[in-house]
Design a protein around this motif. Structure first.
Motif, PDB file in Angstrom:
ATOM      1  N   GLY A 243       0.753  -1.339   0.062  1.00  0.00           N
ATOM      2  CA  GLY A 243      -0.050  -0.063   0.093  1.00  0.00           C
ATOM      3  C   GLY A 243       0.979   1.200   0.001  1.00  0.00           C
ATOM      4  O   GLY A 243       0.324   2.188  -0.691  1.00  0.00           O
TER       5      GLY A 243
ATOM      6  N   VAL B 252      -3.012  -2.954  -3.703  1.00  0.00           N
ATOM      7  CA  VAL B 252      -4.061  -2.869  -2.908  1.00  0.00           C
ATOM      8  C   VAL B 252      -5.303  -2.597  -3.492  1.00  0.00           C
ATOM      9  O   VAL B 252      -5.597  -1.645  -4.256  1.00  0.00           O
TER      10      VAL B 252
ATOM     11  N   PRO C 144      -9.070  -1.317  -2.774  1.00  0.00           N
ATOM     12  CA  PRO C 144      -9.707  -0.431  -1.370  1.00  0.00           C
ATOM     13  C   PRO C 144     -10.914  -1.171  -1.019  1.00  0.00           C
ATOM     14  O   PRO C 144     -11.402  -0.863   0.345  1.00  0.00           O
TER      15      PRO C 144
ATOM     16  N   LEU D 115     -11.353  -3.209   2.620  1.00  0.00           N
ATOM     17  CA  LEU D 115     -10.983  -2.253   3.855  1.00  0.00           C
ATOM     18  C   LEU D 115     -12.411  -1.301   4.153  1.00  0.00           C
ATOM     19  O   LEU D 115     -12.613  -0.974   5.163  1.00  0.00           O
TER      20      LEU D 115
ATOM     21  N   LEU E 130      -1.811   1.684   5.409  1.00  0.00           N
ATOM     22  CA  LEU E 130      -1.226   1.658   4.163  1.00  0.00           C
ATOM     23  C   LEU E 130      -0.498   2.947   3.913  1.00  0.00           C
ATOM     24  O   LEU E 130      -0.071   3.481   2.859  1.00  0.00           O
TER      25      LEU E 130
ATOM     26  N   LEU F 240      -7.535   1.378   9.243  1.00  0.00           N
ATOM     27  CA  LEU F 240      -8.103   0.563   7.932  1.00  0.00           C
ATOM     28  C   LEU F 240      -8.183   1.793   6.914  1.00  0.00           C
ATOM     29  O   LEU F 240      -8.685   1.301   5.903  1.00  0.00           O
TER      30      LEU F 240
ATOM     31  N   ALA G 111      -7.501   3.920   3.776  1.00  0.00           N
ATOM     32  CA  ALA G 111      -6.714   3.836   2.527  1.00  0.00           C
ATOM     33  C   ALA G 111      -6.436   5.367   2.342  1.00  0.00           C
ATOM     34  O   ALA G 111      -7.347   6.196   2.161  1.00  0.00           O
TER      35      ALA G 111
ATOM     36  N   ARG H  69      -4.548   8.128  -2.541  1.00  0.00           N
ATOM     37  CA  ARG H  69      -3.950   7.731  -3.795  1.00  0.00           C
ATOM     38  C   ARG H  69      -4.513   6.015  -4.191  1.00  0.00           C
ATOM     39  O   ARG H  69      -4.599   5.811  -5.279  1.00  0.00           O
ATOM     40  N   ILE H  70      -5.032   5.573  -3.100  1.00  0.00           N
ATOM     41  CA  ILE H  70      -5.546   4.036  -3.144  1.00  0.00           C
ATOM     42  C   ILE H  70      -6.881   4.338  -3.392  1.00  0.00           C
ATOM     43  O   ILE H  70      -7.643   3.257  -4.078  1.00  0.00           O
ATOM     44  N   SER H  71      -7.648   4.863  -2.449  1.00  0.00           N
ATOM     45  CA  SER H  71      -9.142   5.021  -2.705  1.00  0.00           C
ATOM     46  C   SER H  71      -9.735   5.571  -4.002  1.00  0.00           C
ATOM     47  O   SER H  71     -10.571   5.146  -4.615  1.00  0.00           O
TER      48      SER H  71
END
Lengths: 117, 117
Positions: free
Chosen positions: A48, A97, A99, A102, B16, B109, B111, B114-116
Motif C-alpha cells: 500500500g 491494494v 480498497p 477495507l 497503508l 484501515l 486507505a 492515492r489508493i481510494s
C-alpha cells in the motif's frame, strides 16, 4: 472455522446496529482474521505504501525475514480475501491494494450515532 | 504474542501509509485479534444494539449458548481492550460500548487517497 474468507458485502454487517447471529459473527470474524496477522499486515502496508502502487513479489520476501513459501501463503490469503490484486508478468507476480474490502470492514466497525455521540 | 491488547492510539497506525515495522504490526494484529472472534463480536453487537445503551451480564449468557465462565472471559478481553465499559451494581455487572477503540481501528484501515481514488 473457515481459514480464508473473501471480504465482500455479505461478510460485513454493521457490528453495533443489531445483534449478530452466529453465522454473521463467524463471517465477520473470519474477515477480521485475514487482517489480524502481523506478516499479512506488513505485506499489505509495504504494497500500500509503494509509490508505484504495485510491488513485485521479488520485493516482498526480504523485508519480512520470512521464507518465500510463507510469504507466498500470506499473499494468497490476502489475494483470496480480495484485499490485493495480483498479475503475473513473466517470472514475477505483481500485487496492488484493492480498497473495497477495507472500506467494508471500516463500515462494519462504524458505531451508530447513539454510541458515537 | 500478546493475548490481550489495549486498543489505544499507539496500537493503530494507518496501515497503508508506510511500511509497518514488526512491533507496529504485532500491536495492530493483536488489536484486530480482540475483534476477530465470533463470540466477542456477538457480545459487542448485543451490547451495542441495546436501546438502553447498557446490558446486564445476566442478559449476555443466554443468547450465545456458551458457559458463564466463557462469556466472562470474553467480556474481560473486551473490557481490557477498552471496547466496553463495565460497572458493578450489586450482584451484576453492566456493560456498554466505548466508541474510541473502534474509531482507532477504522482509522488504521483507512486507505490513503492515492489508493481510494
Amino acid at each position: 472455522m473457515k481459514l480464508i474468507q473473501t471480504i465482500d458485502a455479505e461478510c460485513c454487517p454493521q457490528l453495533l446496529a443489531e445483534p449478530l447471529d452466529e453465522e454473521a459473527a463467524d463471517r465477520l470474524a473470519a474477515a477480521l482474521r485475514v487482517l489480524a496477522d502481523p506478516a499479512r499486515l506488513r505485506l499489505l502496508s509495504i504494497i500500500g505504501a509503494d509509490p508505484n502502487g504495485e510491488v513485485c513479489a521479488c520485493q516482498l520476501t526480504g523485508p519480512l525475514g520470512l521464507s518465500q513459501p510463507t510469504v507466498s501463503h500470506h499473499l494468497r490469503v490476502l489475494t483470496d480475501a480480495g484485499l490485493i490484486g495480483r498479475e503475473q508478468r513473466g517470472r514475477w507476480a505483481y500485487f496492488w491494494v484493492l480498497p473495497e474490502p477495507l472500506d467494508l470492514l471500516r463500515g462494519a466497525l462504524t458505531a451508530p450515532a447513539r454510541i458515537s455521540a
